[in-house]
Design an enzyme around this catalytic site. Structure first.
Site, PDB file in Angstrom:
ATOM      1  CG  ASP A 285      -3.099   1.083   3.120  1.00 23.76           C
ATOM      2  OD1 ASP A 285      -2.263   0.163   3.044  1.00 23.76           O
ATOM      3  OD2 ASP A 285      -4.317   0.882   3.240  1.00 23.76           O
TER       4      ASP A 285
ATOM      5  CE  LYS B 164     -10.588  -6.316   4.276  1.00 19.93           C
ATOM      6  NZ  LYS B 164      -9.270  -6.432   3.646  1.00 19.93           N
TER       7      LYS B 164
ATOM      8  CG  ASP C 288      -4.396  -0.515   6.834  1.00 22.91           C
ATOM      9  OD1 ASP C 288      -4.899   0.614   6.698  1.00 22.91           O
ATOM     10  OD2 ASP C 288      -4.595  -1.435   6.021  1.00 22.91           O
TER      11      ASP C 288
HETATM   12  N1  GDD Z   1      -3.199   0.152  -8.134  1.00 25.89           N
HETATM   13  C1  GDD Z   1      -4.180  -0.277  -7.361  1.00 25.89           C
HETATM   14  N2  GDD Z   1      -5.347  -0.709  -7.940  1.00 25.89           N
HETATM   15  N3  GDD Z   1      -4.037  -0.260  -6.016  1.00 25.89           N
HETATM   16  C2  GDD Z   1      -5.053  -0.697  -5.251  1.00 25.89           C
HETATM   17  C3  GDD Z   1      -6.267  -1.156  -5.791  1.00 25.89           C
HETATM   18  C4  GDD Z   1      -6.411  -1.158  -7.228  1.00 25.89           C
HETATM   19  O1  GDD Z   1      -7.449  -1.526  -7.790  1.00 25.89           O
HETATM   20  N4  GDD Z   1      -7.089  -1.521  -4.766  1.00 25.89           N
HETATM   21  C5  GDD Z   1      -6.393  -1.293  -3.629  1.00 25.89           C
HETATM   22  N5  GDD Z   1      -5.180  -0.792  -3.913  1.00 25.89           N
HETATM   23  C6  GDD Z   1      -4.119  -0.439  -2.957  1.00 25.89           C
HETATM   24  C7  GDD Z   1      -4.585   0.518  -1.854  1.00 25.89           C
HETATM   25  O2  GDD Z   1      -4.300   1.859  -2.223  1.00 25.89           O
HETATM   26  C8  GDD Z   1      -3.738   0.079  -0.674  1.00 25.89           C
HETATM   27  O3  GDD Z   1      -2.483   0.740  -0.646  1.00 25.89           O
HETATM   28  C9  GDD Z   1      -3.490  -1.404  -0.927  1.00 25.89           C
HETATM   29  O4  GDD Z   1      -3.754  -1.628  -2.309  1.00 25.89           O
HETATM   30  C10 GDD Z   1      -4.376  -2.311  -0.065  1.00 25.89           C
HETATM   31  O5  GDD Z   1      -5.719  -1.968  -0.265  1.00 25.89           O
HETATM   32  P1  GDD Z   1      -6.704  -1.667   0.963  1.00 25.89           P
HETATM   33  O6  GDD Z   1      -8.017  -1.303   0.384  1.00 25.89           O
HETATM   34  O7  GDD Z   1      -6.076  -0.727   1.912  1.00 25.89           O
HETATM   35  O8  GDD Z   1      -6.851  -3.117   1.572  1.00 25.89           O
HETATM   36  P2  GDD Z   1      -7.086  -3.533   3.102  1.00 25.89           P
HETATM   37  O9  GDD Z   1      -6.340  -2.658   4.033  1.00 25.89           O
HETATM   38  O10 GDD Z   1      -8.546  -3.692   3.320  1.00 25.89           O
HETATM   39  O11 GDD Z   1      -6.435  -5.015   3.118  1.00 25.89           O
HETATM   40  C11 GDD Z   1      -5.131  -5.249   2.603  1.00 25.89           C
HETATM   41  O12 GDD Z   1      -4.131  -4.790   3.508  1.00 25.89           O
HETATM   42  C12 GDD Z   1      -4.091  -5.476   4.782  1.00 25.89           C
HETATM   43  C13 GDD Z   1      -2.939  -4.902   5.564  1.00 25.89           C
HETATM   44  O13 GDD Z   1      -3.076  -3.550   5.717  1.00 25.89           O
HETATM   45  C14 GDD Z   1      -4.964  -6.761   2.357  1.00 25.89           C
HETATM   46  O14 GDD Z   1      -3.744  -6.939   1.670  1.00 25.89           O
HETATM   47  C15 GDD Z   1      -4.962  -7.539   3.651  1.00 25.89           C
HETATM   48  O15 GDD Z   1      -4.677  -8.905   3.400  1.00 25.89           O
HETATM   49  C16 GDD Z   1      -3.885  -6.985   4.587  1.00 25.89           C
HETATM   50  O16 GDD Z   1      -3.936  -7.666   5.838  1.00 25.89           O
HETATM   51 MG    MG Z   2      -5.376  -0.813   3.894  1.00 21.35          MG
END
Ligand code: GDD
Ligand code: MG
Length: 364
Positions: A106, A157, A215
Site C-alpha cells: 500500500d 506504532k 502509505d
Molecule cells: N497477506 C497479508 N496477510 N497481508 C497483510 C496482512 C495479512 O494478514 N495484514 C496486513 N497485510 C498487508 C497490507 O495489505 C499492507 O499492504 C501491508 O501488509 C502493511 O499492513 P498495514 O495494515 O498497511 O500496516 P501499517 O501501514 O499500519 O504499518 C506497516 O507499514 C508501515 C509503512 O507504511 C508497518 O510495516 C509499519 O512498520 C510501517 O512503518
Molecule cells: Mg499501510
C-alpha cells in the site's frame, strides 16, 4: 530478483472505496494502486513477483492476471485466513528464493531499491529495511539506527514519549530466507512486532532512503498520492504531457480542463464545467453544466449534476450526484451512491455503496 508483496489487508481505513474493490486494484489516477509498485520494481530488474493475498484475492487476480501485460511473472498466494505480516511471508516460504524483497503493497514510492540491495550485500545483513523520515512516526514502525546502520531498536506504532527520531520503516525489506526459520508456521504473526525486534543485533540493518514515499492508507493520503502523481512529485509511468495534462482523444469537453489533470476515455464535460486543477475523471464520467471539480477524483461512470461544486473528495464508480450539490472536506462516496440535488456533504462524511440520499440532504 524476486519480490513478495503483501496485499492481504482489508483496507478498512479506505472504506467505502474498498468495500467493493480490493485496495491493491483500486484505481489511482489511471491505473490500479499496485501497478505503480509493479512498475517501480520492474524498473529495478525485479520481474518475479509473488502476491500475498487475503481479502478479495480473486478481485486482484482478475485485474492483474499473470503479469504478462506488465512484462513480469506474477503468482498469487492466498492465506486461508489473515496471518499477519509475518505469518503471510512464512506461508509463502516454499515459493521464495534465498534472498528476496518483501514489500507492503500500500505504498507509493520511488526509493532506490537497487542501492538498498547493494548495501544489503555489502554488509552481509540478514535483513535490510528501507527507512524514510516522516513528520509523525506514531502510525508507523520507528527505527533507531547506529552509525554503522545496524538497527538499535524497532518499535511498531510508538507512543509519543518513545519518539526520538523521524526515521520509520518504509515497508520495503531485503530478506535472507533463513530468517523465516524464526517464524512458527501456521500462526498469526507480525514481522514488525515479533521478527524485527528479535533480529536486532543479529544482522538487522537499516537503509535510509531518499525520494518519494507515501502509505496510501486513508482517503486523505489517497488524494495526496493523486496530487503528487499529477504534479510529478513522484516518478511514475503516468503519461502527462508538457502542460501536465492527459486527456483522452475522445473526451467531449465543452468546458475547461485546468492542469494538472487526467481525463479518461469517454468522459464528457458540459458547457461551463471546470475540471481541475488537480482532478481526475475516470472513464465515461459525465460532468454537468457549470459544475466544478477541483482537487478531487471522480471514478469510472459517475455522473456529476449541473452546478455542483466538488472539492477535496472522492466519488466512487457509478455514483450520481444531483444538481447543485456541494461536496468537500474529504468526503468519500462509495460505488453506486446517489446523492440528491441541492445537498451538502462535508467533514469527512463517508457514504456506503448503494446508499441513496434524498434531495437537500446535509451530512457532516
Ligand atoms: N497477506 C497479508 N496477510 N497481508 C497483510 C496482512 C495479512 O494478514 N495484514 C496486513 N497485510 C498487508 C497490507 O495489505 C499492507 O499492504 C501491508 O501488509 C502493511 O499492513 P498495514 O495494515 O498497511 O500496516 P501499517 O501501514 O499500519 O504499518 C506497516 O507499514 C508501515 C509503512 O507504511 C508497518 O510495516 C509499519 O512498520 C510501517 O512503518
Ligand atoms: Mg499501510
Amino acid at each position: 530478483m524476486q519480490a513478495l508483496i503483501l496485499v492481504g489487508g482489508e483496507g478498512t481505513r479506505l472504506r467505502p472505496l474498498t468495500s467493493t474493490i480490493p485496495k491493491p486494484v483500486l484505481p489511482l489516477v489511471d491505473r490500479p494502486i499496485i501497478a505503480y509498485m509493479l512498475e517501480w520494481l520492474r524498473g529495478h530488474g525485479v520481474t518475479d513477483i509473488v502476491m500475498s493475498c487475503g481479502f478479495l484475492a480473486s478481485g486482484v487476480r482478475n485485474v492483474l492476471g499473470d503479469g504478462s501485460d506488465l512484462g513480469i511473472r506474477l503468482r498469487y498466494v492466498e492465506e486461508p485466513r489473515p496471518l499477519g505480516t509475518g505469518g503471510a511471508v512464512k506461508y509463502a516460504e516454499s515459493l521464495l528464493e534465498e534472498r528476496f524483497l518483501m514489500l507492503n503493497g500500500d505504498v507509493l514510492t520511488d526509493l532506490d531499491v537497487s542501492a538498498q540491495l547493494e548495501q544489503h550485500e555489502h554488509t552481509g545483513a540478514r535483513a535490510t529495511l528501507a527507512l524514510i523520515p516522516v513528520d509523525d512516526p506514531s502510525a508507523y514502525g520507528l527505527v533507531r539506527l547506529e552509525e554503522d546502520r545496524t538497527v538499535k531498536e524497532f518499535l511498531e506504532k510508538p507512543s509519543p514519549d518513545q519518539i526520538d527520531t523521524d526515521l520509520i520503516n518504509a515497508g520495503a525489506y531485503v530478506l535472507e530466507r533463513d530468517v523465516l526459520s524464526l517464524i512458527p508456521p501456521g500462526v498469526t504473526w507480525s514481522i514488525e512486532r515479533e521478527l524485527f525486534p528479535r533480529l536486532v543485533g543479529q544482522g538487522l540493518y537499516g537503509f535510509p532512503g531518499e525520494g518519494y514515499w507515501l502509505d496510501i492508507g486513508t482517503p486523505e493520503r489517497y488524494l495526496q498520492a493523486t496530487f503528487d502523481i499529477l504534479e510529478r512529485n513522484v516518478h511514475t509511468g503516468v503519461d502527462l504531457d508538457a502542460g501536465f495534462l492527459d486527456v483522452a482523444d475522445d473526451v467531449e469537453s465543452r468546458g475547461r480542463i485546468v492542469p494538472p489533470a487526467v481525463v479518461q476515455a469517454g468522459a464528457s464535460i458540459a458547457p461551463g464545467g471546470r475540471v481541475g486543477s488537480l482532478a481526475v475523471l475516470g472513464r465515461d464520467v459525465k460532468v454537468g453544466r457549470e459544475a466544478t471539480i477541483e482537487r478531487a477524483v471522480v471514478l469510472q461512470g459517475a455522473e456529476v449534476g449541473a452546478g455542483c461544486q466538488l472539492e477535496q473528495c472522492i466519488v466512487g464508480a457509478g455514483a450520481r450526484v444531483g444538481e447543485g450539490t456541494q461536496i468537500d472536506g474529504g468526503v468519500v462516496l462509495g460505488e453506486g451512491v446517489t446523492v440528491g440535488a441541492g445537498s451538502g456533504l462535508s467533514a469527512g462524511a463517508r457514504i456506503f455503496p448503494g446508499v441513496t440520499l434524498p434531495d437537500g440532504a446535509i451530512r457532516f
